[in-house]
Scaffold this active site. Structure first.
Site, PDB file in Angstrom:
ATOM      1  N   GLU A 143       2.415   2.915  24.562  1.00 26.35           N
ATOM      2  CA  GLU A 143       3.294   3.434  23.365  1.00 26.35           C
ATOM      3  C   GLU A 143       2.070   3.768  22.160  1.00 26.35           C
ATOM      4  OE1 GLU A 143       5.509   0.717  20.862  1.00 26.35           O
ATOM      5  OE2 GLU A 143       7.059   2.172  20.727  1.00 26.35           O
ATOM      6  N   ILE A 199       0.933  -1.182   0.072  1.00 21.29           N
ATOM      7  CA  ILE A 199       0.033   0.052   0.020  1.00 21.29           C
ATOM      8  C   ILE A 199       0.764   1.378   0.101  1.00 21.29           C
ATOM      9  CG2 ILE A 199      -2.112   1.217   1.382  1.00 21.29           C
ATOM     10  CD1 ILE A 199      -2.827  -1.304   0.274  1.00 21.29           C
ATOM     11  N   GLU A 219      14.627  -5.660  20.300  1.00 22.31           N
ATOM     12  CA  GLU A 219      14.650  -4.122  20.447  1.00 22.31           C
ATOM     13  C   GLU A 219      13.212  -3.803  20.485  1.00 22.31           C
ATOM     14  OE1 GLU A 219      16.812  -1.807  20.483  1.00 22.31           O
ATOM     15  OE2 GLU A 219      18.552  -3.289  20.553  1.00 22.31           O
ATOM     16  N   SER A 234       7.452  -4.975  18.163  1.00 21.29           N
ATOM     17  CA  SER A 234       6.442  -4.494  19.412  1.00 21.29           C
ATOM     18  C   SER A 234       6.657  -5.364  20.519  1.00 21.29           C
ATOM     19  CB  SER A 234       5.015  -4.503  18.791  1.00 21.29           C
ATOM     20  OG  SER A 234       4.628  -5.909  18.547  1.00 21.29           O
ATOM     21  N   LYS A 242      13.915 -11.375   7.300  1.00 19.91           N
ATOM     22  CA  LYS A 242      12.163 -11.119   7.184  1.00 19.91           C
ATOM     23  C   LYS A 242      11.814  -9.580   7.289  1.00 19.91           C
ATOM     24  CE  LYS A 242       8.278 -11.114   9.342  1.00 19.91           C
ATOM     25  NZ  LYS A 242       7.690 -10.150   8.252  1.00 19.91           N
ATOM     26  N   CYS A 291      10.493   4.307  17.591  1.00 20.86           N
ATOM     27  CA  CYS A 291      10.694   3.420  18.809  1.00 20.86           C
ATOM     28  C   CYS A 291      11.286   4.495  20.171  1.00 20.86           C
ATOM     29  CB  CYS A 291      11.503   2.378  18.945  1.00 20.86           C
ATOM     30  SG  CYS A 291      13.003   2.756  18.315  1.00 20.86           S
TER      31      CYS A 291
HETATM   32  P1  NAD Z   1       5.438  -5.887  15.123  1.00 21.38           P
HETATM   33  O1  NAD Z   1       6.024  -6.520  16.125  1.00 21.38           O
HETATM   34  O2  NAD Z   1       3.921  -5.909  14.836  1.00 21.38           O
HETATM   35  O3  NAD Z   1       6.227  -6.536  13.837  1.00 21.38           O
HETATM   36  C1  NAD Z   1       7.580  -6.401  13.691  1.00 21.38           C
HETATM   37  C2  NAD Z   1       8.096  -7.764  12.845  1.00 21.38           C
HETATM   38  O4  NAD Z   1       7.537  -8.893  13.348  1.00 21.38           O
HETATM   39  C3  NAD Z   1       7.188  -7.636  11.444  1.00 21.38           C
HETATM   40  O5  NAD Z   1       8.201  -8.089  10.532  1.00 21.38           O
HETATM   41  C4  NAD Z   1       6.303  -8.863  11.881  1.00 21.38           C
HETATM   42  O6  NAD Z   1       5.966  -9.553  10.491  1.00 21.38           O
HETATM   43  C5  NAD Z   1       7.064  -9.694  12.628  1.00 21.38           C
HETATM   44  N1  NAD Z   1       6.034 -10.755  13.450  1.00 21.38           N
HETATM   45  C6  NAD Z   1       4.730 -10.443  13.687  1.00 21.38           C
HETATM   46  N2  NAD Z   1       4.329 -11.496  14.292  1.00 21.38           N
HETATM   47  C7  NAD Z   1       5.508 -12.355  14.496  1.00 21.38           C
HETATM   48  C8  NAD Z   1       5.653 -13.685  15.142  1.00 21.38           C
HETATM   49  N3  NAD Z   1       4.542 -14.244  15.782  1.00 21.38           N
HETATM   50  N4  NAD Z   1       6.810 -14.191  15.185  1.00 21.38           N
HETATM   51  C9  NAD Z   1       7.904 -13.709  14.463  1.00 21.38           C
HETATM   52  N5  NAD Z   1       7.720 -12.373  13.795  1.00 21.38           N
HETATM   53  C10 NAD Z   1       6.572 -11.705  13.806  1.00 21.38           C
HETATM   54  O7  NAD Z   1       5.880  -4.258  14.958  1.00 21.38           O
HETATM   55  P2  NAD Z   1       5.837  -3.197  14.048  1.00 21.38           P
HETATM   56  O8  NAD Z   1       4.454  -2.603  14.189  1.00 21.38           O
HETATM   57  O9  NAD Z   1       6.180  -3.558  12.624  1.00 21.38           O
HETATM   58  O10 NAD Z   1       6.868  -2.020  14.370  1.00 21.38           O
HETATM   59  C11 NAD Z   1       6.377  -1.268  15.379  1.00 21.38           C
HETATM   60  C12 NAD Z   1       6.938  -1.574  16.731  1.00 21.38           C
HETATM   61  O11 NAD Z   1       8.498  -1.797  16.603  1.00 21.38           O
HETATM   62  C13 NAD Z   1       6.820  -0.562  17.686  1.00 21.38           C
HETATM   63  O12 NAD Z   1       6.543  -0.945  18.982  1.00 21.38           O
HETATM   64  C14 NAD Z   1       8.301   0.134  18.106  1.00 21.38           C
HETATM   65  O13 NAD Z   1       8.737   0.725  19.211  1.00 21.38           O
HETATM   66  C15 NAD Z   1       9.158  -1.007  17.565  1.00 21.38           C
HETATM   67  N6  NAD Z   1      10.505  -0.564  17.312  1.00 21.38           N
HETATM   68  C16 NAD Z   1      11.432  -0.829  18.094  1.00 21.38           C
HETATM   69  C17 NAD Z   1      12.838  -0.149  17.841  1.00 21.38           C
HETATM   70  C18 NAD Z   1      13.897  -0.319  18.536  1.00 21.38           C
HETATM   71  O14 NAD Z   1      15.041  -0.098  18.240  1.00 21.38           O
HETATM   72  N7  NAD Z   1      13.732  -0.670  20.013  1.00 21.38           N
HETATM   73  C19 NAD Z   1      13.078   0.331  16.562  1.00 21.38           C
HETATM   74  C20 NAD Z   1      11.823   0.378  15.415  1.00 21.38           C
HETATM   75  C21 NAD Z   1      10.699  -0.232  16.075  1.00 21.38           C
END
Ligand code: NAD
Length: 483
Positions: free
Chosen positions: A386, A28, A255, A234, A180, A289
């Site tokens: 958050e 998208i 992270e 997350s 991934k 984050c």
């Molecule tokens: P998310 O947790 O939904 O997804 C992150 C990744 O995990 C994606 O690639 C997703 O496809 C994958 N994923 C989802 N379910 C999974 C599972 N069961 N097993 C393995 N992988 C799985 O997060 P998001 O919405 O993509 O990103 C936002 C979040 O990332 C926020 O909470 C943010 O704070 C965090 N973040 C942290 C940092 C840091 O450095 N601390 C940096 C960037 C983002």
């Protein structure tokens, strides 16, 4: 730029391999909410295929010298610099961030590969170092060995950057990779495969499998031949990753989220403070984050700071990344729009006072106004959770002690910013804050040489700097009696 992108293959063993799963999802453009392509949703068979390729490649890649690996890392960095404009456009198209921000991302990514090239070279001379022992009848030597095949899972907010923070140190260490990318922003991430091919990275050293968390992410975490998982995302998913990894005692780095404070003291310059506050919450549409989403401002300076902050927020030009002068793009996904609007509605329902914003823009795409809520009680979900959007919560304080207590009263501990003219106070407060990265009187600059990661629920381990490399190394100690 083409507006139809078909990602129906994964990059496995140096080749483009048709997905084992025929199911696709749309890619998208968040500025229009329209589909600009399709992504094949890989499955466990694709992951297994990629892990096999990475395992095969590990046999020779792990034996290369750090100097050889450094040459590949520098070549990746050069490719990113050469293609920065088109890569930045792809990132903005899919993520929504203004072009100026995606251009910074490409610079950051290239610098990360260059930095870890240097650390890879240094690794050669760190092998076989002898450890001075109290027991002089023994000698002991330390070796640093690559962890093995590693699974790298990244989110959508800084595509290419969070990826570089993992891929560069993993390759520098001598690991082979299955990456991934987020299913939300696959477009620019798959360009790394093209770069790997262009520079002649040996097949199987870097593999990329597209898909969602359930199909690809979980299969990667569960795969018995993946020695280490490095995850950014997350807390909800991070907890699941840690639980799954624990079942087979796989090494994990996490992270995760944040709810970082910015503390503005009574001696701060109000205009500088307003600009730092706005940058900390509106950059990347607040999808950071490290977003400083809680403003703690001394009550004496609060009126002057808030007046200027309102003006800076209202001068934000919200729009399409490709439009002239835009300073804030849309949220990156429909899900994120729903989440952020949910928090805004909740704040309004709780009777919180708005300084500015509070609405979605009435146009296609996932746009919201920069939003600031005043006097948010620390019991409110808006203060504690958050939000991951351009929503700032404000509270005032009377003493440094009160500011510190409010700042540290959070489950998270990723980052913080201090704004004060008093250098001694800045140092004192920085030491007292429970957070992994503190900025004083400046923007959220992050360098490859410095650490990244958080205290408390913001994660486990550190990325960047020497710590980022260490996360992909096993320590081997060889001890024997002196003959
Ligand atoms: P998310 O947790 O939904 O997804 C992150 C990744 O995990 C994606 O690639 C997703 O496809 C994958 N994923 C989802 N379910 C999974 C599972 N069961 N097993 C393995 N992988 C799985 O997060 P998001 O919405 O993509 O990103 C936002 C979040 O990332 C926020 O909470 C943010 O704070 C965090 N973040 C942290 C940092 C840091 O450095 N601390 C940096 C960037 C983002």
């Amino acid at each position: 730029m083409s507006n139809k992108h078909t990602l129906n293959k994964h990059f496995i063993g140096g080749e483009w391999v048709v997905s084992a799963n025929a199911v696709t999802m749309p890619i998208i453009n968040p500025a229009t909410a329209e589909s600009i392509g399709t992504l094949a949703l890989g499955n466990a068979a694709d992951v297994d295929n990629a892990v096999r390729a990475a395992r095969k490649a590990f046999a020779s890649w792990s034996k290369t010298s750090g100097r050889e690996r450094a040459n590949y890392l520098r070549a990746i960095a050069q490719q990113i610099r050469d293609k920065a404009e088109s890569l930045g456009q792809l990132s903005s198209l899919n993520n929504g961030k203004p072009l100026s921000e995606s251009s910074m991302d490409m610079g950051d990514a290239a610098a990360t590969y260059e930095y870890y090239a240097t650390l890879a070279e240094q690794l050669d001379s760190r092998q076989g170092t002898s450890v001075p022992l109290q027991a002089d009848q023994f000698s002991s030597t330390t070796y640093l060995e690559p962890a093995g095949v590693v699974g790298l899972i990244v989110p959508w907010n800084f595509p290419f950057v969070t990826t570089a923070w993992k891929v560069a140190p993993a390759l520098a260490a001598g690991c082979t990779v299955v990456l991934k990318p987020s299913e939300v922003t696959p477009l620019v991430e798959f360009e790394l495969a093209t770069i790997a091919q262009t520079i002649g990275l040996p097949p199987g050293v870097l593999n990329i499998v597209g898909g969602d968390g359930a199909g690809v992410g979980a299969a990667l975490v569960d795969h018995p031949d993946v020695a280490k998982i490095s995850f950014t995302g997350s807390n909800r998913v991070g907890e699941r990753v840690m639980q799954a990894a624990a079942r087979r005692m796989a090494n994990v780095s996490l992270e995760l989220g944040g709810k970082s404070p910015i503390l503005v003291f009574e001696d701060a310059d109000p205009q500088q403070a307003a600009e730092l506050i706005a940058g900390g919450i509106f950059f990347n549409c607040g999808q950071m984050c490290s977003a400083t989403s809680r403003l703690l401002v001394h009550r004496d300076v609060a009126p002057a700071v808030l007046e200027r902050l309102k003006a800076v927020a209202e001068a934000t030009i919200v729009g399409d990344a490709f439009a002239e002068g835009v300073t804030m793009g849309p949220l990156t996904s429909a899900n994120q729009l729903q989440t952020v609007c949910g928090y805004i509605e909740r704040g309004i329902a709780e009777g919180l006072q708005l300084l500015t914003g509070g609405a979605r823009l009435s146009r296609p795409g996932y746009f919201v106004e920069p939003t600031i809520f005043l006097d948010v009680p620390s019991s409110s979900a808006l203060w504690r959770e958050e939000i991951f959007g351009p929503v700032l919560c404000v509270r005032t304080f009377a003493t440094e002690q009160e500011a510190l207590e409010l700042a540290n009263d959070t489950d998270f501990g990723l980052a913080a910013t201090i704004v004060t003219a008093d250098a001694e106070r800045a140092r004192r407060v920085a030491r007292a804050l429970q957070a992994g990265h503190i900025w004083i009187n400046g923007p959220q600059a992050v360098f490859p040489e410095t650490s990244w990661g958080g205290f408390k629920r913001s994660g486990l381990g550190r990325e960047l700097g020497p710590w980022g490399l260490q996360a992909f190394l096993e320590v081997k100690q060889v001890t024997q009696p002196v003959q």
